[in-house]
Design a protein around this motif. Structure first.
Motif, mmCIF file in Angstrom:
data_model
loop_
_atom_site.group_PDB
_atom_site.id
_atom_site.type_symbol
_atom_site.label_atom_id
_atom_site.label_comp_id
_atom_site.label_asym_id
_atom_site.label_seq_id
_atom_site.Cartn_x
_atom_site.Cartn_y
_atom_site.Cartn_z
ATOM 1 N N ALA A 73 8.052 3.421 9.295
ATOM 2 C CA ALA A 73 8.208 4.848 9.012
ATOM 3 C C ALA A 73 7.732 5.170 7.597
ATOM 4 O O ALA A 73 7.060 6.180 7.370
ATOM 5 C CB ALA A 73 9.653 5.271 9.194
ATOM 6 N N ALA A 74 8.083 4.313 6.635
ATOM 7 C CA ALA A 74 7.674 4.550 5.240
ATOM 8 C C ALA A 74 6.157 4.456 5.087
ATOM 9 O O ALA A 74 5.529 5.281 4.421
ATOM 10 C CB ALA A 74 8.374 3.554 4.316
ATOM 11 N N VAL A 75 5.564 3.463 5.711
ATOM 12 C CA VAL A 75 4.113 3.295 5.634
ATOM 13 C C VAL A 75 3.395 4.483 6.269
ATOM 14 O O VAL A 75 2.333 4.910 5.813
ATOM 15 C CB VAL A 75 3.696 1.972 6.302
ATOM 16 N N SER A 76 3.994 5.068 7.309
ATOM 17 C CA SER A 76 3.355 6.185 8.006
ATOM 18 C C SER A 76 3.196 7.417 7.132
ATOM 19 O O SER A 76 2.370 8.282 7.418
ATOM 20 C CB SER A 76 4.158 6.552 9.266
ATOM 21 N N VAL A 77 3.995 7.516 6.048
ATOM 22 C CA VAL A 77 3.855 8.660 5.129
ATOM 23 C C VAL A 77 3.241 8.237 3.797
ATOM 24 O O VAL A 77 3.362 8.940 2.799
ATOM 25 C CB VAL A 77 5.211 9.369 4.898
ATOM 26 N N GLY A 78 2.605 7.071 3.793
ATOM 27 C CA GLY A 78 1.800 6.708 2.638
ATOM 28 C C GLY A 78 2.361 5.691 1.690
ATOM 29 O O GLY A 78 1.726 5.387 0.670
ATOM 30 N N VAL A 79 3.545 5.139 1.944
ATOM 31 C CA VAL A 79 4.102 4.136 1.042
ATOM 32 C C VAL A 79 3.351 2.815 1.245
ATOM 33 O O VAL A 79 3.203 2.360 2.384
ATOM 34 C CB VAL A 79 5.605 3.923 1.307
ATOM 35 N N PRO A 80 2.861 2.195 0.193
ATOM 36 C CA PRO A 80 2.215 0.888 0.342
ATOM 37 C C PRO A 80 3.152 -0.104 1.027
ATOM 38 O O PRO A 80 4.348 -0.142 0.738
ATOM 39 C CB PRO A 80 1.920 0.472 -1.103
ATOM 40 N N GLU A 81 2.612 -0.889 1.922
ATOM 41 C CA GLU A 81 3.457 -1.784 2.722
ATOM 42 C C GLU A 81 4.287 -2.726 1.847
ATOM 43 O O GLU A 81 5.469 -2.958 2.113
ATOM 44 C CB GLU A 81 2.601 -2.598 3.693
ATOM 45 N N THR A 82 3.679 -3.268 0.790
ATOM 46 C CA THR A 82 4.419 -4.189 -0.078
ATOM 47 C C THR A 82 5.636 -3.508 -0.688
ATOM 48 O O THR A 82 6.731 -4.073 -0.736
ATOM 49 C CB THR A 82 3.503 -4.721 -1.191
ATOM 50 N N TYR A 83 5.435 -2.280 -1.171
ATOM 51 C CA TYR A 83 6.543 -1.532 -1.769
ATOM 52 C C TYR A 83 7.608 -1.240 -0.724
ATOM 53 O O TYR A 83 8.806 -1.383 -0.976
ATOM 54 C CB TYR A 83 6.014 -0.226 -2.362
ATOM 55 N N ALA A 84 7.176 -0.812 0.473
ATOM 56 C CA ALA A 84 8.119 -0.473 1.535
ATOM 57 C C ALA A 84 8.963 -1.681 1.930
ATOM 58 O O ALA A 84 10.185 -1.582 2.104
ATOM 59 C CB ALA A 84 7.368 0.068 2.745
ATOM 60 N N ARG A 85 8.315 -2.818 2.058
ATOM 61 C CA ARG A 85 9.056 -4.028 2.452
ATOM 62 C C ARG A 85 10.070 -4.422 1.373
ATOM 63 O O ARG A 85 11.184 -4.843 1.674
ATOM 64 C CB ARG A 85 8.089 -5.180 2.721
ATOM 65 N N ARG A 86 9.679 -4.299 0.124
ATOM 66 C CA ARG A 86 10.603 -4.656 -0.944
ATOM 67 C C ARG A 86 11.797 -3.713 -0.972
ATOM 68 O O ARG A 86 12.944 -4.142 -1.115
ATOM 69 C CB ARG A 86 9.889 -4.633 -2.301
ATOM 70 N N ALA A 87 11.534 -2.409 -0.819
ATOM 71 C CA ALA A 87 12.619 -1.426 -0.833
ATOM 72 C C ALA A 87 13.590 -1.656 0.311
ATOM 73 O O ALA A 87 14.814 -1.617 0.135
ATOM 74 C CB ALA A 87 12.038 -0.013 -0.757
ATOM 75 N N VAL A 88 13.059 -1.911 1.503
ATOM 76 C CA VAL A 88 13.920 -2.128 2.677
ATOM 77 C C VAL A 88 14.695 -3.435 2.539
ATOM 78 O O VAL A 88 15.902 -3.484 2.816
ATOM 79 C CB VAL A 88 13.078 -2.119 3.966
ATOM 80 N N ALA A 89 14.030 -4.487 2.104
ATOM 81 C CA ALA A 89 14.725 -5.768 1.921
ATOM 82 C C ALA A 89 15.844 -5.644 0.900
ATOM 83 O O ALA A 89 16.948 -6.178 1.096
ATOM 84 C CB ALA A 89 13.725 -6.850 1.495
ATOM 85 N N ASN A 90 15.587 -4.927 -0.199
ATOM 86 C CA ASN A 90 16.629 -4.726 -1.214
ATOM 87 C C ASN A 90 17.783 -3.916 -0.656
ATOM 88 O O ASN A 90 18.949 -4.170 -0.971
ATOM 89 C CB ASN A 90 16.043 -4.019 -2.435
ATOM 90 N N GLY A 91 17.474 -2.907 0.172
ATOM 91 C CA GLY A 91 18.526 -2.100 0.771
ATOM 92 C C GLY A 91 19.422 -2.913 1.690
ATOM 93 O O GLY A 91 20.650 -2.812 1.636
ATOM 94 N N LEU A 92 18.807 -3.728 2.534
ATOM 95 C CA LEU A 92 19.589 -4.576 3.441
ATOM 96 C C LEU A 92 20.435 -5.576 2.661
ATOM 97 O O LEU A 92 21.608 -5.799 2.958
ATOM 98 C CB LEU A 92 18.650 -5.318 4.400
ATOM 99 N N GLU A 93 19.833 -6.170 1.633
ATOM 100 C CA GLU A 93 20.532 -7.182 0.824
ATOM 101 C C GLU A 93 21.687 -6.562 0.044
ATOM 102 O O GLU A 93 22.755 -7.154 -0.066
ATOM 103 C CB GLU A 93 19.547 -7.857 -0.121
ATOM 104 N N THR A 94 21.465 -5.365 -0.510
ATOM 105 C CA THR A 94 22.513 -4.702 -1.283
ATOM 106 C C THR A 94 23.725 -4.415 -0.424
ATOM 107 O O THR A 94 24.870 -4.589 -0.866
ATOM 108 C CB THR A 94 21.975 -3.394 -1.887
ATOM 109 N N ALA A 95 23.513 -3.978 0.811
ATOM 110 C CA ALA A 95 24.644 -3.690 1.711
ATOM 111 C C ALA A 95 25.453 -4.937 1.988
ATOM 112 O O ALA A 95 26.686 -4.919 2.010
ATOM 113 C CB ALA A 95 24.131 -3.092 3.014
ATOM 114 N N VAL A 96 24.757 -6.044 2.176
ATOM 115 C CA VAL A 96 25.455 -7.308 2.452
ATOM 116 C C VAL A 96 26.241 -7.756 1.228
ATOM 117 O O VAL A 96 27.396 -8.214 1.325
ATOM 118 C CB VAL A 96 24.446 -8.390 2.872
ATOM 119 N N GLU A 97 25.638 -7.604 0.014
ATOM 120 C CA GLU A 97 26.309 -8.034 -1.214
ATOM 121 C C GLU A 97 27.579 -7.212 -1.452
ATOM 122 O O GLU A 97 28.605 -7.741 -1.874
ATOM 123 C CB GLU A 97 25.354 -7.883 -2.397
#
Length: 305
Positions: free
Chosen positions: A278-302
């Motif tokens: 979804a993020a890539v579909s509106v122009g977010v670079p894939e690397t940035y999108a993956r990092r943001a999502v991974a950090n979000g998932l990790e933060t919730a677990v922490e």
């Protein structure tokens, strides 16, 4: 200017006695642009004229607009040092409902590294130059002299607040404020949220969406998960001009938090892939999108640990 004034640290709760306004005026007098926060410690919503940025937005926002609304619309962009604005009849009822005071770091020539938990604080102490520190509810704000672009989730539990964000005023802090170091600037990766016409931001391979087959240990119904996920994806796709990467982080963190009590597996990787797409579909670079999502998932677990 720096927030060196001795404005007292405001307590939570409504303050009809005007203490938040007095704090705001003290900060404004020191050259720090301020704004009120409502319940939830978030800015007040736009007035009817400015709703949905129909007015074009404040001229100092990313998408400069013609708005000259006298009300505190447009969140951080409404922050001001003008005492006549802060004490105006339009702002008076807002201050009566305010629960806290915020300031615009970039407008004061500052950058705030927001450390949201003990792990983030420990990382900062090992990595960043010592500077002025303001204790927060869960962690610390590290203040540096110098402004830069803002970005959320630069690493787990770490946000950078400066040019296009606000920070809650929690007191002047302690320690000597130092110049913004290269180590903080390096944390922010440019997020290109509006690709050129016809440009493909990324060619993501097709992956299987979330389903019960990949979430055999989830205690939620498939309808519950899909409804929440679709709402989150809609929020990301709506950020066509800016902020899609930050929104992806927030959606990932929120959705992952719904599964912290599940025995697992819950298919969080599949959920994350849909958010990235979804993020890539509106122009977010894939690397940035993956990092943001991974950090979000990790933060919730922490946070749940």
């Amino acid at each position: 200017m720096t927030p060196d004034c001795k404005a007292r640290r405001p307590a939570d709760g409504n303050h009809p006695d005007g203490s938040h306004l007095r704090t705001a005026l003290d900060l404004a007098g020191a050259g720090v642009p301020v704004l009120p926060l409502r319940d939830g410690k978030v800015p007040f919503g736009n007035c009817r004229t400015c709703k949905g940025n129909a007015c074009g937005g404040r001229p100092n926002m990313k998408a400069a607009g013609p708005c000259r609304c006298p009300a505190p619309c447009h969140a951080w962009a409404a922050a001001t040092t003008d005492p006549h604005v802060l004490t105006s009849p339009v702002w008076a009822p807002v201050w009566r409902e305010a629960v806290a005071v915020a300031y615009h770091p970039g407008g004061a020539g500052l950058t705030v590294v927001d450390l949201d938990n003990a792990a983030a604080v420990a990382w900062a102490r090992e990595t960043l130059p010592a500077t002025r520190i303001v204790p927060t509810t869960r962690g610390e704000h590290w203040l540096y002299r110098g402004a830069m672009p803002s970005s959320n989730a630069v690493r787990p539990g770490v946000d950078v607040k400066s040019l296009m964000q606000y920070a809650r005023w929690l007191g002047p802090g302690t320690g000597r404020m130092v110049v913004l170091p290269a180590a903080v600037r390096a944390l922010v990766v440019k997020e290109d949220t509006t690709p050129a016409p016809g440009e493909v931001a990324s060619s993501l391979p097709t992956r299987a969406p979330w389903s019960r087959q990949v979430a055999t240990g989830c205690r939620h119904t498939e309808r519950y998960v899909r409804t929440g996920l679709e709402r989150g994806l809609a929020l990301v796709r709506a950020r066509t001009e800016s902020g899609a990467g930050s929104q992806a982080f927030g959606v990932a963190r929120f959705l992952a938090a719904q599964h912290t009590a599940c025995p697992g597996p819950c298919g969080l990787a599949a959920i994350g892939e849909e958010i990235v797409t979804a993020a890539v579909s509106v122009g977010v670079p894939e690397t940035y999108a993956r990092r943001a999502v991974a950090n979000g998932l990790e933060t919730a677990v922490e946070r749940a640990a």
